[in-house]
Scaffold this active site. Structure first.
Site, PDB file in Angstrom:
ATOM      1  N   MET A   1       0.839  -1.200   0.000  1.00 22.66           N
ATOM      2  CA  MET A   1       0.000   0.000   0.000  1.00 22.66           C
ATOM      3  C   MET A   1       0.881   1.260   0.000  1.00 22.66           C
ATOM      4  SD  MET A   1      -3.398  -0.880   2.103  1.00 22.66           S
ATOM      5  CE  MET A   1      -2.751  -0.665   3.746  1.00 22.66           C
TER       6      MET A   1
ATOM      7  N   HIS B   1       9.028   1.144   3.497  1.00 22.18           N
ATOM      8  CA  HIS B   1      10.102   1.168   4.490  1.00 22.18           C
ATOM      9  C   HIS B   1      10.930  -0.110   4.337  1.00 22.18           C
ATOM     10  CE1 HIS B   1       7.505  -1.637   6.527  1.00 22.18           C
ATOM     11  NE2 HIS B   1       6.531  -0.738   6.597  1.00 22.18           N
TER      12      HIS B   1
ATOM     13  N   HIS C   1       9.139  -3.459   3.615  1.00 24.47           N
ATOM     14  CA  HIS C   1       8.794  -3.667   2.204  1.00 24.47           C
ATOM     15  C   HIS C   1      10.060  -3.988   1.393  1.00 24.47           C
ATOM     16  CE1 HIS C   1       5.586  -0.711   3.518  1.00 24.47           C
ATOM     17  NE2 HIS C   1       4.831  -1.689   3.041  1.00 24.47           N
TER      18      HIS C   1
ATOM     19  N   GLY D   1       4.795 -10.251   3.933  1.00 18.09           N
ATOM     20  CA  GLY D   1       5.505 -10.203   5.202  1.00 18.09           C
ATOM     21  C   GLY D   1       4.794 -11.001   6.285  1.00 18.09           C
TER      22      GLY D   1
ATOM     23  N   GLN E   1      -2.829 -12.504   7.241  1.00 16.15           N
ATOM     24  CA  GLN E   1      -2.948 -12.247   5.798  1.00 16.15           C
ATOM     25  C   GLN E   1      -2.118 -13.246   5.001  1.00 16.15           C
ATOM     26  OE1 GLN E   1      -2.768  -8.195   3.803  1.00 16.15           O
ATOM     27  NE2 GLN E   1      -0.630  -8.777   3.652  1.00 16.15           N
TER      28      GLN E   1
ATOM     29  N   SER F   1       6.274  -0.277  10.322  1.00 19.16           N
ATOM     30  CA  SER F   1       4.933  -0.180   9.754  1.00 19.16           C
ATOM     31  C   SER F   1       4.727   1.228   9.220  1.00 19.16           C
ATOM     32  CB  SER F   1       3.886  -0.469  10.836  1.00 19.16           C
ATOM     33  OG  SER F   1       2.612  -0.052  10.397  1.00 19.16           O
TER      34      SER F   1
HETATM   35  P1  AMP Z   1       1.430  -2.880   3.506  1.00 19.58           P
HETATM   36  O1  AMP Z   1       2.013  -1.839   2.590  1.00 19.58           O
HETATM   37  O2  AMP Z   1       1.420  -2.484   4.943  1.00 19.58           O
HETATM   38  O3  AMP Z   1       0.118  -3.427   3.013  1.00 19.58           O
HETATM   39  O4  AMP Z   1       2.431  -4.105   3.440  1.00 19.58           O
HETATM   40  C1  AMP Z   1       2.800  -4.691   2.231  1.00 19.58           C
HETATM   41  C2  AMP Z   1       3.578  -5.947   2.509  1.00 19.58           C
HETATM   42  O5  AMP Z   1       4.739  -5.626   3.280  1.00 19.58           O
HETATM   43  C3  AMP Z   1       2.777  -6.973   3.344  1.00 19.58           C
HETATM   44  O6  AMP Z   1       3.039  -8.271   2.833  1.00 19.58           O
HETATM   45  C4  AMP Z   1       3.343  -6.783   4.728  1.00 19.58           C
HETATM   46  O7  AMP Z   1       3.251  -7.938   5.527  1.00 19.58           O
HETATM   47  C5  AMP Z   1       4.783  -6.450   4.426  1.00 19.58           C
HETATM   48  N1  AMP Z   1       5.389  -5.738   5.562  1.00 19.58           N
HETATM   49  C6  AMP Z   1       4.934  -4.602   6.146  1.00 19.58           C
HETATM   50  N2  AMP Z   1       5.701  -4.294   7.220  1.00 19.58           N
HETATM   51  C7  AMP Z   1       6.652  -5.247   7.312  1.00 19.58           C
HETATM   52  C8  AMP Z   1       7.729  -5.502   8.212  1.00 19.58           C
HETATM   53  N3  AMP Z   1       7.983  -4.707   9.242  1.00 19.58           N
HETATM   54  N4  AMP Z   1       8.486  -6.604   8.009  1.00 19.58           N
HETATM   55  C9  AMP Z   1       8.231  -7.441   6.957  1.00 19.58           C
HETATM   56  N5  AMP Z   1       7.235  -7.259   6.081  1.00 19.58           N
HETATM   57  C10 AMP Z   1       6.445  -6.183   6.245  1.00 19.58           C
END
Ligand code: AMP
Length: 282
Positions: free
Chosen positions: A30, A34, A37, A147, A153, A185
């Site tokens: 999304m 960081h 990702h 992640g 998820q 996050s």
């Molecule tokens: P998001 O942008 O929050 O929807 O996350 C996109 C992907 O990045 C998802 O598969 C998350 O699980 C992964 N992700 C987000 N934060 C972390 C983290 N701290 N460590 C590993 N993967 C992450």
């Protein structure tokens, strides 16, 4: 690296890659990227010839009173990070590119979606499954990277791929943390200085629970009570849930006999944060 906004452009680019027999990895995000990702991107780049990152704040997975409008966005920063990590293509569609006026088909899953985040976020995983299924159909990756930070998820996506015979492999990647332990996050940006300090209670509770289990405790209620007591000692923290579930089915367990997921969602002020650990060597 290219940045495209339409499904047609993605399809054209991927078609050329496939013609050359190049493998394709997809990292759905999304945005507001960081190091968490970036770790997924690195896994994709090292395991595939080409890597696609999707950046889409998916309205369908947000409830009415959630943070869709305030969710942080910064495409300039994201494209720089992607470029530095050797991404080949960013897919950054507008909502109307993904969901036309006449959109009626959803991917719904039972069982794995019903506990943990499914209780406070009842429509969330329907939105996640639907958008991820669409992204898989649009990009047609050989591999996709998610992640463990969002462990429920990850389990759900693996189940969807298995149930619907989707022709790709799903890879889970470990949680990336700040030096002091807080799981990285995009939502950490909501925290004030004081809240940022209080938020450490999540990773502290994870460390405590994990050490109890690794030292042989198999009674879930004992593990959970210790974790909940610790979190409750932090005045700014309000627990949504702290639970231990079967890693594959996301169903509650009382005793640790199979691989488990210990997961929590905790409000720090108004910000809802999640964290977890898994334990597999039973
Ligand atoms: P998001 O942008 O929050 O929807 O996350 C996109 C992907 O990045 C998802 O598969 C998350 O699980 C992964 N992700 C987000 N934060 C972390 C983290 N701290 N460590 C590993 N993967 C992450």
């Amino acid at each position: 690296m290219k940045i495209v906004k339409t499904i047609k452009e993605v399809r054209e680019i991927v078609k050329l890659w496939k013609k050359e027999n190049l493998s394709v990895g997809l990292v759905p995000t999304m945005g507001y990227l960081h190091e968490g990702h970036a770790s997924l991107i690195d896994a994709s780049v090292s395991g595939n010839d080409k890597t696609v990152v999707s950046i889409f704040v998916n309205p369908m997975q947000f409830g009415a009173n959630e943070d869709l409008d305030s969710y942080p966005r910064d495409l300039n920063h994201d494209s720089k990070l992607c470029e530095e990590h050797h991404v080949d293509l960013i897919f950054n569609p507008e909502p109307n590119e993904m969901y036309g006026k006449d959109f009626y088909t959803y991917v719904n899953m039972n069982v794995l979606t019903e506990d943990l985040c499914g209780i406070t976020r009842p429509i969330h995983f329907k939105g996640v499954c639907t958008v991820v299924a669409k992204l898989f159909n649009i990009v047609q990756p050989d591999n996709a990277y998610f992640g463990q930070k969002d462990a429920q998820q990850l389990a759900i996506i693996k189940q969807m791929v298995q149930d619907l015979n989707m022709p790709l492999e799903v890879h889970g990647c470990p949680i990336v943390r700040e030096i002091d332990g807080l799981a990285k996050s995009s939502r950490n940006t909501y925290l004030s200085t004081e809240e940022r300090q209080s938020a450490l209670i999540l990773s502290k509770a994870i460390t405590l629970g994990q050490s109890l289990v690794e030292n042989g405790e198999r009674d879930c209620s004992k593990v959970l009570t210790s974790m909940i007591d610790l979190i409750s000692s932090e005045p700014l923290a309000k627990i949504d849930y702290v639970k231990i579930v079967d890693l594959k089915t996301i169903q509650p367990v009382n005793t640790i006999e199979k691989p488990i997921l210990c997961a929590m969602a905790v409000y720090i002020g108004k910000t809802r944060l999640i964290d977890n650990f898994i334990f597999e060597e039973v």
